[in-house]
Design a protein around this motif. Structure first.
Motif, PDB file in Angstrom:
ATOM      1  N   ALA A 106       0.843  -1.191   0.000  1.00  0.00           N
ATOM      2  CA  ALA A 106       0.000   0.000   0.000  1.00  0.00           C
ATOM      3  C   ALA A 106       0.884   1.249   0.000  1.00  0.00           C
ATOM      4  CB  ALA A 106      -0.893  -0.014   1.228  1.00  0.00           C
ATOM      5  N   ASP A 107       0.469   2.247  -0.760  1.00  0.00           N
ATOM      6  CA  ASP A 107       1.262   3.478  -0.821  1.00  0.00           C
ATOM      7  C   ASP A 107       0.983   4.357   0.397  1.00  0.00           C
ATOM      8  OD1 ASP A 107      -1.159   4.837  -1.299  1.00  0.00           O
ATOM      9  OD2 ASP A 107      -0.857   4.792  -3.458  1.00  0.00           O
ATOM     10  N   ASN A 108       1.800   5.384   0.565  1.00  0.00           N
ATOM     11  CA  ASN A 108       1.678   6.264   1.729  1.00  0.00           C
ATOM     12  C   ASN A 108       0.335   6.979   1.783  1.00  0.00           C
ATOM     13  OD1 ASN A 108       4.040   5.733   3.139  1.00  0.00           O
ATOM     14  ND2 ASN A 108       5.233   7.134   1.886  1.00  0.00           N
ATOM     15  N   ALA A 109      -0.203   7.363   0.618  1.00  0.00           N
ATOM     16  CA  ALA A 109      -1.501   8.046   0.608  1.00  0.00           C
ATOM     17  C   ALA A 109      -2.598   7.121   1.150  1.00  0.00           C
ATOM     18  CB  ALA A 109      -1.845   8.519  -0.800  1.00  0.00           C
ATOM     19  N   THR A 110      -2.551   5.844   0.773  1.00  0.00           N
ATOM     20  CA  THR A 110      -3.536   4.881   1.268  1.00  0.00           C
ATOM     21  C   THR A 110      -3.401   4.709   2.773  1.00  0.00           C
ATOM     22  OG1 THR A 110      -3.572   3.702  -0.836  1.00  0.00           O
ATOM     23  CG2 THR A 110      -4.330   2.483   1.101  1.00  0.00           C
ATOM     24  N   LEU A 114      -6.124   5.666   5.607  1.00  0.00           N
ATOM     25  CA  LEU A 114      -6.588   4.632   6.523  1.00  0.00           C
ATOM     26  C   LEU A 114      -6.376   5.075   7.971  1.00  0.00           C
ATOM     27  CD1 LEU A 114      -7.626   1.798   7.188  1.00  0.00           C
ATOM     28  CD2 LEU A 114      -5.287   0.957   6.839  1.00  0.00           C
ATOM     29  N   ALA A 115      -5.206   5.624   8.254  1.00  0.00           N
ATOM     30  CA  ALA A 115      -4.916   6.096   9.613  1.00  0.00           C
ATOM     31  C   ALA A 115      -5.908   7.186  10.028  1.00  0.00           C
ATOM     32  CB  ALA A 115      -3.483   6.609   9.700  1.00  0.00           C
ATOM     33  N   ARG A 116      -6.199   8.103   9.127  1.00  0.00           N
ATOM     34  CA  ARG A 116      -7.176   9.161   9.420  1.00  0.00           C
ATOM     35  C   ARG A 116      -8.534   8.548   9.749  1.00  0.00           C
ATOM     36  NH1 ARG A 116      -8.514  11.360   4.347  1.00  0.00           N
ATOM     37  NH2 ARG A 116      -9.914   9.594   4.428  1.00  0.00           N
ATOM     38  N   ASP A 117      -8.967   7.589   8.926  1.00  0.00           N
ATOM     39  CA  ASP A 117     -10.268   6.960   9.146  1.00  0.00           C
ATOM     40  C   ASP A 117     -10.316   6.210  10.471  1.00  0.00           C
ATOM     41  OD1 ASP A 117     -10.969   7.971   6.694  1.00  0.00           O
ATOM     42  OD2 ASP A 117     -10.961   6.038   5.659  1.00  0.00           O
ATOM     43  N   ILE A 118      -9.216   5.549  10.830  1.00  0.00           N
ATOM     44  CA  ILE A 118      -9.168   4.819  12.099  1.00  0.00           C
ATOM     45  C   ILE A 118      -9.274   5.781  13.269  1.00  0.00           C
ATOM     46  CG2 ILE A 118      -7.676   3.450  13.616  1.00  0.00           C
ATOM     47  CD1 ILE A 118      -6.648   2.032  11.057  1.00  0.00           C
ATOM     48  N   VAL A 119      -8.498   6.856  13.229  1.00  0.00           N
ATOM     49  CA  VAL A 119      -8.490   7.815  14.339  1.00  0.00           C
ATOM     50  C   VAL A 119      -9.838   8.513  14.467  1.00  0.00           C
ATOM     51  CG1 VAL A 119      -7.482   9.988  15.162  1.00  0.00           C
ATOM     52  CG2 VAL A 119      -5.998   8.168  14.317  1.00  0.00           C
ATOM     53  N   ILE A 120     -10.354   9.024  13.370  1.00  0.00           N
ATOM     54  CA  ILE A 120     -11.608   9.775  13.418  1.00  0.00           C
ATOM     55  C   ILE A 120     -12.798   8.866  13.707  1.00  0.00           C
ATOM     56  CG2 ILE A 120     -13.247  11.139  12.056  1.00  0.00           C
ATOM     57  CD1 ILE A 120     -10.844  12.372  10.637  1.00  0.00           C
ATOM     58  N   GLY A 121     -12.860   7.719  13.048  1.00  0.00           N
ATOM     59  CA  GLY A 121     -14.031   6.862  13.152  1.00  0.00           C
ATOM     60  C   GLY A 121     -14.067   5.958  14.354  1.00  0.00           C
ATOM     61  N   THR A 143       3.738  -7.418   8.092  1.00  0.00           N
ATOM     62  CA  THR A 143       4.456  -6.891   9.250  1.00  0.00           C
ATOM     63  C   THR A 143       5.006  -5.503   8.952  1.00  0.00           C
ATOM     64  OG1 THR A 143       5.018  -9.126   9.953  1.00  0.00           O
ATOM     65  CG2 THR A 143       6.359  -7.342  10.855  1.00  0.00           C
ATOM     66  N   GLU A 144       5.579  -5.333   7.766  1.00  0.00           N
ATOM     67  CA  GLU A 144       6.102  -4.022   7.367  1.00  0.00           C
ATOM     68  C   GLU A 144       4.970  -3.002   7.238  1.00  0.00           C
ATOM     69  OE1 GLU A 144       7.104  -1.415   3.679  1.00  0.00           O
ATOM     70  OE2 GLU A 144       7.400  -3.556   3.310  1.00  0.00           O
ATOM     71  N   LEU A 145       3.859  -3.413   6.649  1.00  0.00           N
ATOM     72  CA  LEU A 145       2.714  -2.514   6.495  1.00  0.00           C
ATOM     73  C   LEU A 145       2.160  -2.101   7.855  1.00  0.00           C
ATOM     74  CD1 LEU A 145       1.024  -4.239   3.465  1.00  0.00           C
ATOM     75  CD2 LEU A 145       1.834  -1.869   3.531  1.00  0.00           C
ATOM     76  N   ALA A 150       1.398   2.108  11.814  1.00  0.00           N
ATOM     77  CA  ALA A 150       1.553   2.628  13.176  1.00  0.00           C
ATOM     78  C   ALA A 150       2.113   4.048  13.148  1.00  0.00           C
ATOM     79  CB  ALA A 150       2.450   1.705  13.996  1.00  0.00           C
ATOM     80  N   LYS A 151       3.066   4.319  12.266  1.00  0.00           N
ATOM     81  CA  LYS A 151       3.629   5.677  12.141  1.00  0.00           C
ATOM     82  C   LYS A 151       2.574   6.648  11.636  1.00  0.00           C
ATOM     83  CE  LYS A 151       8.334   4.093  11.476  1.00  0.00           C
ATOM     84  NZ  LYS A 151       9.430   3.869  10.563  1.00  0.00           N
ATOM     85  N   HIS A 152       1.783   6.213  10.671  1.00  0.00           N
ATOM     86  CA  HIS A 152       0.709   7.071  10.151  1.00  0.00           C
ATOM     87  C   HIS A 152      -0.367   7.303  11.210  1.00  0.00           C
ATOM     88  CE1 HIS A 152       1.898   7.638   5.957  1.00  0.00           C
ATOM     89  NE2 HIS A 152       2.361   6.401   5.990  1.00  0.00           N
TER      90      HIS A 152
END
Length: 175
Positions: A106-110, A114-121, A143-145, A150-152
């Motif tokens: 998955a690219d950084n934009a994805t 996803l991180a935004r959706d997890i945090v907000i939702g 594992t890498e993803l 986690a950083k995002h």
């Protein structure tokens, strides 16, 4: 989850779905032929005949919803004579499916989205992401993803207003 495990899945969309699930299945169908195993079977919860047909066609059932919805559907399953495995998932539990083809992750934009959706939702309704499936990724890539996500997540938590259940996602980020 049952579909990701390779099963044919009958899906009864929520009465409040608004077409989102049909859109999701169409998106998945464009990306993988396996999505043909996701069969939408809408029926009104009050339609007990359709409910009995639904439960009669199923070998196992996983239900998502609020407490009242789960109680109603569980009773309908019992009334229909359903005797297979029955998994109940309360509200605020969803799976995000991220396509990873071949060696391309998955690219950084994805991951950022996803991180935004997890945090907000998280904790705001039944679609709060509780699990992420890396479709097509092997264990090393997953594992890498996970580490990249986690950083995002940490960055999203500092930028977006967290949902009420965010603490659970934050604690899982270090896994």
């Amino acid at each position: 989850e049952p579909w990701l495990a390779g099963n044919r899945v009958l899906v009864r969309p929520s009465a409040h779905d608004g077409g989102g699930l049909a859109w999701l299945v169409a998106q998945l169908t464009q990306r993988t032929p396996a999505a043909a195993e996701l069969l939408l079977t809408p029926w009104l919860r009050e339609d007990r005949v359709a409910g009995r047909r639904f439960f009669a066609a199923a070998q196992a059932v996983a239900l998502w919803g609020g407490d009242f919805t789960l109680a109603q559907l569980r009773q309908l399953a019992l009334d229909a004579g359903f005797s297979g495995p029955l998994r109940l998932h309360g509200h605020r539990f969803a799976v995000a499916v991220i396509a990873c083809r071949g060696d391309s992750a998955a690219d950084n934009a994805t991951l950022c989205g996803l991180a935004r959706d997890i945090v907000i939702g998280d904790g705001r309704g039944c679609m709060g992401v509780g699990q992420v499936a890396w479709l097509g990724a092997d264990l090393q890539a997953a594992t890498e993803l996970h580490a990249r996500l986690a950083k995002h997540l940490a960055a999203a938590a500092s930028r977006w207003p967290a949902g009420p259940a965010w603490h659970r996602a934050a604690s899982a980020a270090g896994m």
